[in-house]
Scaffold this motif. Sequence first.
Motif, mmCIF file in Angstrom:
data_model
loop_
_atom_site.group_PDB
_atom_site.id
_atom_site.type_symbol
_atom_site.label_atom_id
_atom_site.label_comp_id
_atom_site.label_asym_id
_atom_site.label_seq_id
_atom_site.Cartn_x
_atom_site.Cartn_y
_atom_site.Cartn_z
ATOM 1 N N GLN A 1 -4.999 -4.760 -3.976
ATOM 2 C CA GLN A 1 -4.005 -5.391 -4.842
ATOM 3 C C GLN A 1 -4.332 -6.880 -4.980
ATOM 4 N N PRO A 2 -3.885 -7.478 -6.084
ATOM 5 C CA PRO A 2 -4.226 -8.885 -6.293
ATOM 6 C C PRO A 2 -3.323 -9.883 -5.555
ATOM 7 N N SER A 3 -2.272 -9.431 -4.855
ATOM 8 C CA SER A 3 -1.372 -10.391 -4.210
ATOM 9 C C SER A 3 -2.122 -11.243 -3.182
ATOM 10 N N ASP A 4 -1.615 -12.446 -2.908
ATOM 11 C CA ASP A 4 -2.367 -13.331 -2.015
ATOM 12 C C ASP A 4 -2.280 -12.884 -0.561
ATOM 13 N N TYR A 5 -1.320 -12.006 -0.238
ATOM 14 C CA TYR A 5 -1.237 -11.537 1.141
ATOM 15 C C TYR A 5 -2.037 -10.253 1.357
ATOM 16 N N ASP B 1 4.717 -7.106 -10.288
ATOM 17 C CA ASP B 1 5.693 -6.174 -10.827
ATOM 18 C C ASP B 1 5.045 -4.837 -11.125
ATOM 19 N N ARG B 2 3.832 -4.922 -11.700
ATOM 20 C CA ARG B 2 3.169 -3.684 -12.083
ATOM 21 C C ARG B 2 2.810 -2.869 -10.835
ATOM 22 N N SER B 3 2.283 -3.548 -9.798
ATOM 23 C CA SER B 3 1.888 -2.747 -8.637
ATOM 24 C C SER B 3 3.119 -2.212 -7.909
ATOM 25 N N MET B 4 4.214 -2.982 -7.931
ATOM 26 C CA MET B 4 5.453 -2.493 -7.317
ATOM 27 C C MET B 4 5.951 -1.261 -8.074
ATOM 28 N N ALA B 5 5.884 -1.309 -9.411
ATOM 29 C CA ALA B 5 6.353 -0.169 -10.201
ATOM 30 C C ALA B 5 5.526 1.073 -9.876
ATOM 31 N N TRP B 6 4.221 0.908 -9.754
ATOM 32 C CA TRP B 6 3.372 2.055 -9.426
ATOM 33 C C TRP B 6 3.696 2.611 -8.057
ATOM 34 N N LEU B 7 3.895 1.695 -7.108
ATOM 35 C CA LEU B 7 4.185 2.140 -5.750
ATOM 36 C C LEU B 7 5.500 2.924 -5.707
ATOM 37 N N LEU B 8 6.527 2.380 -6.379
ATOM 38 C CA LEU B 8 7.821 3.062 -6.396
ATOM 39 C C LEU B 8 7.690 4.435 -7.053
ATOM 40 N N LEU C 1 -2.322 8.840 10.192
ATOM 41 C CA LEU C 1 -3.116 7.654 10.511
ATOM 42 C C LEU C 1 -4.208 7.451 9.468
ATOM 43 N N LEU C 2 -4.863 8.563 9.108
ATOM 44 C CA LEU C 2 -5.896 8.462 8.072
ATOM 45 C C LEU C 2 -5.273 7.980 6.767
ATOM 46 N N LEU C 3 -4.090 8.525 6.431
ATOM 47 C CA LEU C 3 -3.421 8.103 5.202
ATOM 48 C C LEU C 3 -3.018 6.627 5.283
ATOM 49 N N THR C 4 -2.628 6.177 6.501
ATOM 50 C CA THR C 4 -2.277 4.762 6.667
ATOM 51 C C THR C 4 -3.493 3.880 6.379
ATOM 52 N N LEU C 5 -4.650 4.285 6.928
ATOM 53 C CA LEU C 5 -5.865 3.500 6.677
ATOM 54 C C LEU C 5 -6.174 3.469 5.186
ATOM 55 N N LEU C 6 -5.999 4.630 4.543
ATOM 56 C CA LEU C 6 -6.218 4.710 3.099
ATOM 57 C C LEU C 6 -5.226 3.810 2.365
ATOM 58 N N GLY C 7 -3.956 3.878 2.799
ATOM 59 C CA GLY C 7 -2.909 3.075 2.151
ATOM 60 C C GLY C 7 -3.185 1.588 2.297
ATOM 61 N N LEU C 8 -3.616 1.166 3.498
ATOM 62 C CA LEU C 8 -3.897 -0.255 3.714
ATOM 63 C C LEU C 8 -5.088 -0.693 2.883
ATOM 64 N N TRP C 9 -6.048 0.218 2.764
ATOM 65 C CA TRP C 9 -7.191 -0.096 1.904
ATOM 66 C C TRP C 9 -6.702 -0.327 0.479
ATOM 67 N N ALA C 10 -5.788 0.551 0.015
ATOM 68 C CA ALA C 10 -5.245 0.409 -1.347
ATOM 69 C C ALA C 10 -4.486 -0.908 -1.482
ATOM 70 N N VAL C 11 -3.735 -1.291 -0.426
ATOM 71 C CA VAL C 11 -3.001 -2.564 -0.486
ATOM 72 C C VAL C 11 -3.989 -3.722 -0.613
ATOM 73 N N ARG C 12 -5.107 -3.646 0.110
ATOM 74 C CA ARG C 12 -6.085 -4.747 0.058
ATOM 75 C C ARG C 12 -6.720 -4.880 -1.314
#
Lengths: 437, 410
Positions: free
Chosen positions: A388-392, B282-289, A375-386
């Motif tokens: 990211q520059p993607s719009d979602y 692409d870059r972030s996907m590559a890092w994740l993989l 769970l802690l890793l999930t929170l960390l992972g979601l933080w890392a996703v946020r």
Amino acid sequence: MSSQNAYYLQLALRALQRNPVLTTLMVLALAVGIGTCMTTLTVLHVLSGDPLPGRSSDLYYPQIDPRDALSYRPGEEPMGQVTWTDGMNLLEAHRADRQALMTGGSVAVQSTRNGVDPFFEDALYTTAEFFPMFGVPFRYGHAWGAADDSSRARVAVISDALNRRVFGGGDSVGKVLRLNGAAFRVVGVLGDWHPSPHFYDMYVGSYAEPEGVYLPLSTSQDIKMDHNGPVDCWGNGGGGPRPAHTAPCVWLQFWVQLDSPAQVAAYRQFLVNYSAQQKSLGRFQRPPNVRLRSLMQWLSYNQVVPDDVRMQAWLALGFLLVCLVNTVGLLLAKFLRRSGEIGVRRALGASRRAIFMQLLIESGLVGLAGGVLGLLLTLLGLWAVRQQPSDYAKLAHLDPTMLLATFGLALAGSLLAGALPAWRACLIPPALQLKAQ
Amino acid sequence: MSVRPILAALRRHKIAAFLIVLEIALAFAIVSNAVYLVIGRLQRVDLPSGIDERNLVLLQLATAGKQNGSVASAQTDLAALRAIPGVESASAINTLPLSSSQWALDYSLRPMRVFSDGVQVPVFFGGPELLQTLGIRVIQGSAFQPSDYSDLSPKDVFKAFVNARQALITQAFAQRLWPHASAVGKVMYMGETPVLVVGVVSNIIRPYISADAHDPANCYGVISPFRAGPDLNAWYALRCRPAECARVLKAGAAKLQAMHPTETLNAQESFTHMRQRYFRDDRSMAWLLLSTVIALLGVTAIGIVGLASFWVQQRTRQIGVRRALGARRVDILRYFQTENFLLATAGIVLGCAAAIGINVWLMAHYAVPRLPVIYLPLGALLLWGLGQLAVLGPALRAARVAPTVAMRTA
């Protein structure tokens, strides 16, 4: 039974402490698997969510096919948007419980506040029933009415964010907003309105922020405001930022609300009849080709969830599977190492069931620890996703459903992983072990 | 080393042996596909655009709500921008490689009544300075004559745009249309309009590229003899020496803002920056993989170490007996290494089938090309290596078992 289980718990804790490195590795492997899996599943869950829970099942997106017969292939999907003529015809037919025609745009906002430079803001040009149909919440004021649509009134509804930026917040109903040099009267300020995906106009980005300005469609055409989004033309159509109303181009989205299955069937028939009528008038050249997708069907048809996100989820599931197989192997090694101890306990009268329970509690403990860490890793992972520059990316937050799912997954996973080794270990024949000693 | 005693021993540990084989098979199937995806992404990220990227900065004026921004005003703006020290050339261009905004038309070798029957190709235009500004070379034939150019405005854009009678085409597109002959002087069709190919230019990539970096269509392109202005969302592209580009960008933005105080700049960035933005997913996907692959190999190694240690411990007495009967340390070491090699081989064979299955499934559901066969032996080497490395510790411990252990009672 419960005192016995407490005793088993003690035994399990002692057994796990006896080999801290192996225990840590097991917990870590499980936690990493669960963390990765839950991170990607949460992103997938958030992105494939219902933008309007409770309302979406009554909302439909009609599609018709107004193209010429030149490149006609039977069975082809109709176009994703409608022309001005068809949009207006369908809107004015009033065959649905509610209906709205809309298209995205971009307007220059001039603020009268000091120190605020003119800036561009995304806008939505639409018709009055947009707001009640989608249940758009208002903080101040209200939507414009059908009369404003027909009189091309200079009225605007603005978002909470724009209200704060231009007017410094507060009840701004009645204030004047200057857009592209023209004066508009603010009639409403929206409350919390963040449908995700941005379902009603996906051409501006599936997970786009809601726009800041909402204007009557008729008014936007009256003062020639720029359209935003794709314009698909055929024949000798010409598009550009302000497509002509007579041009054979689709650039508007049309939504309807249909409250009963009978209404849905009737509306589908209406679309077929409309297409046939337009064909007999010579406007359409193809046989009637209509679709009436519900909101969620429209989202899945458009594959709003990015392929990368789906692929990540599959990858993470595969990873979790490897982690589980790994846990099974390590638990098996751990239990079988204690063959001697188990043999003695069996010889002293412990039933297979008792041994099985004891070992299952031990693997449950590993699962619990893996779940908490996961769970802690999930929170960390979601933080890392946020980050990211993607719009979602900004949508990636854990909700209670996914929180429970994480724990469920961890416990189910480790019990499943523990069951096989525990079963194997309780098959150990007592006599053989005693002989070996 | 004889394999038979190893197989006999493994037969007594069916579940554990099966678990290791399964773990290696899963790891192999996932890793080979994931690594292939990573490499595909990295190839996309590194795809050359065909233009002089490091020499290019971009400015885009937003003209919404205003009626100006015509070609004439663009010429005034460009003249002012060229006067900035360090600007070698400037052009107002409708679209750029990797800009995510495409103008495209369908071209064919025969007149078409139906547009969609041809090949869809992006169309670039930006006046006579376009080639020099972007660094595109004319390979065959010649560039347009100055008198060939005409102006486009939003009013007539679609009528004029589809009626261009001359074109420069990229080498890749020329090869697609005329694989065995020179394209210069040939005629292609946009709808029913004949278009004369006056020259072939070096390849540039499209505003959007496909998932497969090797797709030749990524380099299809047509250059038309038009001038554009900001009212068609044209970019001002400025060519500069890499060291001076940051300063040129700042000066250019300031100058444009001074010339158009009521308008805003939509974009103000270097081409390198735009490129990075295009490929960020692409870059972030590559890092994740890649991080998943590493974690997965780590977990697999832990599994092998765990089970091998268990076996070593369990067989301590047998090892002692073998040592006492004359087996050397290296024989014991070889025993565990061979055992691991056999298990890894079984896992790899099983994993090959799974890897191909996963790839076929990915091809059916996502834009993923066929897994090249070379990934299978490479993946096999990787997992054999990983297995040997993981088993080395427990095997060395086994080799250190003293022959006297056999004589102890417990």
